[in-house]
Design a protein around this motif. Structure first.
Motif, PDB file in Angstrom:
ATOM      1  N   LEU A  35      40.340  32.977  47.302  1.00  0.00           N
ATOM      2  CA  LEU A  35      40.373  32.207  46.069  1.00  0.00           C
ATOM      3  C   LEU A  35      41.513  32.704  45.196  1.00  0.00           C
ATOM      4  CD1 LEU A  35      36.565  32.137  45.181  1.00  0.00           C
ATOM      5  CD2 LEU A  35      37.910  30.318  46.248  1.00  0.00           C
ATOM      6  N   ILE A  36      42.050  31.821  44.382  1.00  0.00           N
ATOM      7  CA  ILE A  36      43.186  32.200  43.543  1.00  0.00           C
ATOM      8  C   ILE A  36      42.805  33.313  42.578  1.00  0.00           C
ATOM      9  CG2 ILE A  36      42.792  30.489  41.716  1.00  0.00           C
ATOM     10  CD1 ILE A  36      45.888  30.056  41.781  1.00  0.00           C
ATOM     11  N   PHE A  37      41.527  33.368  42.166  1.00  0.00           N
ATOM     12  CA  PHE A  37      41.076  34.441  41.286  1.00  0.00           C
ATOM     13  C   PHE A  37      41.052  35.784  42.009  1.00  0.00           C
ATOM     14  CE2 PHE A  37      39.402  30.725  39.110  1.00  0.00           C
ATOM     15  CZ  PHE A  37      39.650  31.022  37.778  1.00  0.00           C
ATOM     16  N   GLU A  38      40.935  35.743  43.330  1.00  0.00           N
ATOM     17  CA  GLU A  38      40.906  36.975  44.110  1.00  0.00           C
ATOM     18  C   GLU A  38      42.299  37.457  44.468  1.00  0.00           C
ATOM     19  OE1 GLU A  38      36.651  36.058  46.343  1.00  0.00           O
ATOM     20  OE2 GLU A  38      38.527  35.406  47.258  1.00  0.00           O
ATOM     21  N   ILE A  39      43.292  36.602  44.256  1.00  0.00           N
ATOM     22  CA  ILE A  39      44.675  36.973  44.569  1.00  0.00           C
ATOM     23  C   ILE A  39      45.376  37.541  43.338  1.00  0.00           C
ATOM     24  CG2 ILE A  39      46.911  36.107  45.354  1.00  0.00           C
ATOM     25  CD1 ILE A  39      45.388  33.881  46.802  1.00  0.00           C
ATOM     26  N   GLY A  40      45.258  36.798  42.230  1.00  0.00           N
ATOM     27  CA  GLY A  40      45.947  37.214  41.016  1.00  0.00           C
ATOM     28  C   GLY A  40      45.120  38.158  40.166  1.00  0.00           C
ATOM     29  N   ARG A  41      45.781  38.696  39.163  1.00  0.00           N
ATOM     30  CA  ARG A  41      45.129  39.610  38.216  1.00  0.00           C
ATOM     31  C   ARG A  41      44.939  38.894  36.892  1.00  0.00           C
ATOM     32  NH1 ARG A  41      48.840  44.668  37.773  1.00  0.00           N
ATOM     33  NH2 ARG A  41      47.406  44.999  36.004  1.00  0.00           N
ATOM     34  N   ILE A  42      43.714  38.880  36.424  1.00  0.00           N
ATOM     35  CA  ILE A  42      43.419  38.222  35.155  1.00  0.00           C
ATOM     36  C   ILE A  42      44.065  38.960  33.984  1.00  0.00           C
ATOM     37  CG2 ILE A  42      41.524  37.643  33.570  1.00  0.00           C
ATOM     38  CD1 ILE A  42      39.838  36.968  35.943  1.00  0.00           C
ATOM     39  N   ASP A  43      44.287  40.279  34.151  1.00  0.00           N
ATOM     40  CA  ASP A  43      44.843  41.082  33.054  1.00  0.00           C
ATOM     41  C   ASP A  43      46.362  41.121  33.065  1.00  0.00           C
ATOM     42  OD1 ASP A  43      45.050  42.493  35.394  1.00  0.00           O
ATOM     43  OD2 ASP A  43      44.600  44.447  34.483  1.00  0.00           O
ATOM     44  N   ALA A  44      46.998  40.315  33.929  1.00  0.00           N
ATOM     45  CA  ALA A  44      48.459  40.340  34.000  1.00  0.00           C
ATOM     46  C   ALA A  44      48.989  38.932  34.204  1.00  0.00           C
ATOM     47  CB  ALA A  44      48.920  41.241  35.144  1.00  0.00           C
ATOM     48  N   ALA A  45      50.225  38.710  33.749  1.00  0.00           N
ATOM     49  CA  ALA A  45      50.894  37.434  33.960  1.00  0.00           C
ATOM     50  C   ALA A  45      51.808  37.540  35.168  1.00  0.00           C
ATOM     51  CB  ALA A  45      51.708  37.043  32.726  1.00  0.00           C
ATOM     52  N   GLY A  46      52.062  36.417  35.788  1.00  0.00           N
ATOM     53  CA  GLY A  46      52.916  36.414  36.967  1.00  0.00           C
ATOM     54  C   GLY A  46      54.392  36.450  36.646  1.00  0.00           C
ATOM     55  N   VAL A  47      54.730  36.289  35.386  1.00  0.00           N
ATOM     56  CA  VAL A  47      56.132  36.330  34.953  1.00  0.00           C
ATOM     57  C   VAL A  47      56.226  37.198  33.705  1.00  0.00           C
ATOM     58  CG1 VAL A  47      56.713  34.056  35.892  1.00  0.00           C
ATOM     59  CG2 VAL A  47      55.814  34.224  33.573  1.00  0.00           C
ATOM     60  N   ASP A  48      57.422  37.687  33.453  1.00  0.00           N
ATOM     61  CA  ASP A  48      57.659  38.503  32.259  1.00  0.00           C
ATOM     62  C   ASP A  48      57.979  37.586  31.086  1.00  0.00           C
ATOM     63  OD1 ASP A  48      57.275  40.871  33.636  1.00  0.00           O
ATOM     64  OD2 ASP A  48      59.376  40.963  34.260  1.00  0.00           O
ATOM     65  N   ILE A  49      57.210  37.698  30.029  1.00  0.00           N
ATOM     66  CA  ILE A  49      57.426  36.891  28.827  1.00  0.00           C
ATOM     67  C   ILE A  49      57.603  37.832  27.642  1.00  0.00           C
ATOM     68  CG2 ILE A  49      56.448  35.118  27.296  1.00  0.00           C
ATOM     69  CD1 ILE A  49      54.815  34.119  29.639  1.00  0.00           C
ATOM     70  N   GLU A  65      41.316  34.501  20.406  1.00  0.00           N
ATOM     71  CA  GLU A  65      41.369  35.947  20.214  1.00  0.00           C
ATOM     72  C   GLU A  65      41.220  36.726  21.502  1.00  0.00           C
ATOM     73  OE1 GLU A  65      38.450  36.913  17.315  1.00  0.00           O
ATOM     74  OE2 GLU A  65      39.502  35.907  15.661  1.00  0.00           O
ATOM     75  N   ASP A  66      40.681  36.077  22.549  1.00  0.00           N
ATOM     76  CA  ASP A  66      40.521  36.790  23.809  1.00  0.00           C
ATOM     77  C   ASP A  66      41.398  36.150  24.878  1.00  0.00           C
ATOM     78  OD1 ASP A  66      39.196  34.432  24.021  1.00  0.00           O
ATOM     79  OD2 ASP A  66      37.272  35.268  24.651  1.00  0.00           O
ATOM     80  N   GLY A  67      41.386  36.717  26.070  1.00  0.00           N
ATOM     81  CA  GLY A  67      42.209  36.204  27.158  1.00  0.00           C
ATOM     82  C   GLY A  67      41.722  34.855  27.662  1.00  0.00           C
ATOM     83  N   ILE A  68      42.592  34.174  28.407  1.00  0.00           N
ATOM     84  CA  ILE A  68      42.223  32.843  28.899  1.00  0.00           C
ATOM     85  C   ILE A  68      41.478  32.906  30.228  1.00  0.00           C
ATOM     86  CG2 ILE A  68      44.135  31.714  27.707  1.00  0.00           C
ATOM     87  CD1 ILE A  68      45.665  31.682  30.313  1.00  0.00           C
ATOM     88  N   GLY A  69      41.452  34.075  30.850  1.00  0.00           N
ATOM     89  CA  GLY A  69      40.659  34.233  32.063  1.00  0.00           C
ATOM     90  C   GLY A  69      41.264  33.611  33.301  1.00  0.00           C
ATOM     91  N   LEU A  70      42.554  33.366  33.284  1.00  0.00           N
ATOM     92  CA  LEU A  70      43.220  32.782  34.449  1.00  0.00           C
ATOM     93  C   LEU A  70      44.047  33.848  35.162  1.00  0.00           C
ATOM     94  CD1 LEU A  70      44.408  29.341  33.006  1.00  0.00           C
ATOM     95  CD2 LEU A  70      42.392  29.829  34.400  1.00  0.00           C
TER      96      LEU A  70
END
Length: 520
Positions: A35-49, A65-70
């Motif tokens: 699952l995509i949730f098992e591949i990526g990290r919710i606490d990190a973005a895939g690109v530098d912003i 106020e909190d993270g988007i959970g994606l």
């Protein structure tokens, strides 16, 4: 490092059903995918912003106020994830797609090229009409072709899909009944037992009650049954022709006459128009309204291939009630009529029932459908219908010595088998469908229509070559022989070669898991 040693030393062993088990879960080019949730990290973005410069929020108390959970994934990870998922899909570009009552025909690439022309692909529904005259001209030409094919007095383009088109056609009927002052008395819609499930749902959604009309033993609707159900409380009948048994309703004109004599309207479900396109015009048979699935009859993509379109053909009795907006030619230019007062209705009561969509419909689907029509021509469209009927009857004649045909008569665009031939084998319609997956085919429609026990509904369309049909027929014959020989293991455990085995479909329906939960 222990994990690295485990990985390098782990032998490939035999897994379930004797298949080779690998450490990764991959089997050659068949990639296992989490699952995509098992591949990526919710606490990190895939690109530098970069952090934004200081600013004053304008959302007030609505600021998150909190993270988007994606999950955060890099571009390569994202692309690989969805490509791997796409490789698990079966589509019309993969092989013959025999899903009955769905008309899964080839989507010509010429259509795609035309839809990607900037003058169609890059326009916006709110830009000035003077800048979209080509698109409006295409809408007008598409309407002209659809009107010619159906015998309609008006075409409503806005509906976004077949069921949406049903709603549009029945809303026009309701508006006509209201204009006659009969809204309080005509509250019933007749629906045959063999109808698509959306028919009674549409009637109920519009506030009508549904009265069922039983099918005859030959799979068609009896005029006497319709006449017996008619009365001053009936607003309309919703009939599919050809019906979902793949049969042409031979008494359709008599049914239409009876319905009209009772003061009601005739709605025809146009889902199976592919079988009669260019052969007969529904309005000549007494139909008042009919939706047309562009993704079925006119080759635009289904489902994930893009948005749908379900234009509605309306007879002269209902043309004045077509929804807004309307395309109209004024001099050398096309305009969109957006206001009921600009329609020039013959009377205040006979006017558009309103809107059914924000704008004018799905431009890309209109382009694809018209490209299909123009590339075939009138004679080509007629041949497409004839070839679709020929293909279905070829399958029927090639299998009726092993599989039981539900109705012993020539079929139209699809052929319906029941499960009589499986009696005593311990094998079910579902088992046959699952075994087809192992053979590399999407299953046919099963257990529909409900008027046939253990239904297997096969619709090959005109897209398939004889070689393609022959291979599919040979596959079904081989499965049928195995079933009749009692080879249960081939069926009850199927599919074995798909990325996932057979699910507990009852549990999945009653206890669906719709949200990913992080592991504890």
């Amino acid at each position: 490092m222990a994990n690295d040693r485990d990985r390098s030393d782990a032998p490939a062993t035999a897994g379930e059903n004797g298949a080779c088990r690998t450490f990764t879960g991959n089997r050659g080019l068949a990639q296992e995918e989490a699952l995509i949730f098992e591949i990526g990290r919710i606490d990190a973005a895939g690109v530098d912003i970069e952090e934004p410069a200081p600013f004053t929020p304008r959302l007030g108390g609505l600021m998150r106020e909190d993270g988007i959970g994606l999950p955060g994934l890099s571009e390569p990870e994202t692309v690989r994830h969805y490509v791997r998922l796409s490789q698990r899909n079966y589509g019309i570009d993969t092989g013959l797609f025999p899903l009955g009552s769905c008309t899964m025909k080839h989507n010509p690439r010429l259509n795609e090229a035309m839809a990607r022309l900037p003058g169609f692909a890059d326009i916006h529904p709110l830009q000035p009409l003077s800048t979209v005259q080509g698109a409006l001209a295409l809408f007008d030409e598409l309407s002209r072709w659809l009107a010619e094919l159906t015998g309609a007095a008006a075409i409503a383009l806005p509906p976004k899909a077949g069921a949406h088109g049903e709603f549009c056609g029945m809303a026009a009927i309701r508006a006509a009944i209201e204009a006659r002052g009969e809204a309080g008395t005509r509250t019933v819609v007749l629906v045959p037992d063999s109808a698509h499930g959306t028919n009674p749902a549409t009637a109920a959604l519009l506030g009508f009650s549904v009265r069922a009309v039983p099918a005859r033993d030959d799979g068609t609707v009896d005029v006497a049954a319709v006449t017996g159900a008619l009365g001053p409380d009936v607003a309309a009948i919703m009939l599919t022709n050809p019906n979902t048994c793949g049969l042409f309703e031979r008494d359709i004109t008599a049914i239409a006459d009876a319905v009209h004599a009772a003061g009601a309207f005739f709605y025809c479900d146009g889902a199976n128009f592919n079988a009669i396109m260019g052969k007969v015009r529904p309005m000549d048979l007494g139909v008042d309204a009919m939706h047309l699935n562009l993704h079925k009859t006119f080759s635009t993509p289904h489902g994930g291939g893009g948005p749908g379109a379900g234009p509605v053909a309306l007879s002269a009795r209902l043309a004045a009630f077509a929804p807004l907006p309307l395309v109209r030619r004024e001099g050398d230019a096309f305009v969109l009529v957006e206001d009921e007062r600009a329609c020039g209705a013959a009377s205040p009561d006979a006017a558009p029932f309103g809107r059914i969509a924000a704008f004018h419909g799905q431009t890309g689907m209109f382009v694809r459908a018209l490209a299909f029509m123009l590339s075939h021509g009138a004679d080509g469209l007629r041949q497409a219908a004839e070839d679709a009927v020929l293909a279905a009857n070829y399958i029927r004649a090639s299998l009726d010595d092993l599989m039981s045909v539900a109705f012993d008569r020539p079929t139209m665009h699809e052929v319906l088998f029941d499960d009589t031939w499986l009696k005593g084998t311990g094998i079910t319609t579902l088992d046959i469908a699952k075994a087809l997956i192992d053979e590399g085919y999407h299953p046919m429609t099963v257990y529909f229509p409900l008027v046939v026990h253990g239904a297997m509904l096969v619709e090959p369309t005109e897209s398939e070559s004889k070689a393609s049909l022959d291979l599919f027929i040979a596959t079904l014959r081989d499965l049928a022989r195995s079933a009749l020989a009692g080879e249960h293991a081939r069926f009850t455990g199927a599919p074995r070669l798909a990325p996932r085995g057979r699910l507990d479909e009852t549990r999945a329906a009653r206890q669906p898991v719709l949200r990913w939960t992080p592991p504890a």
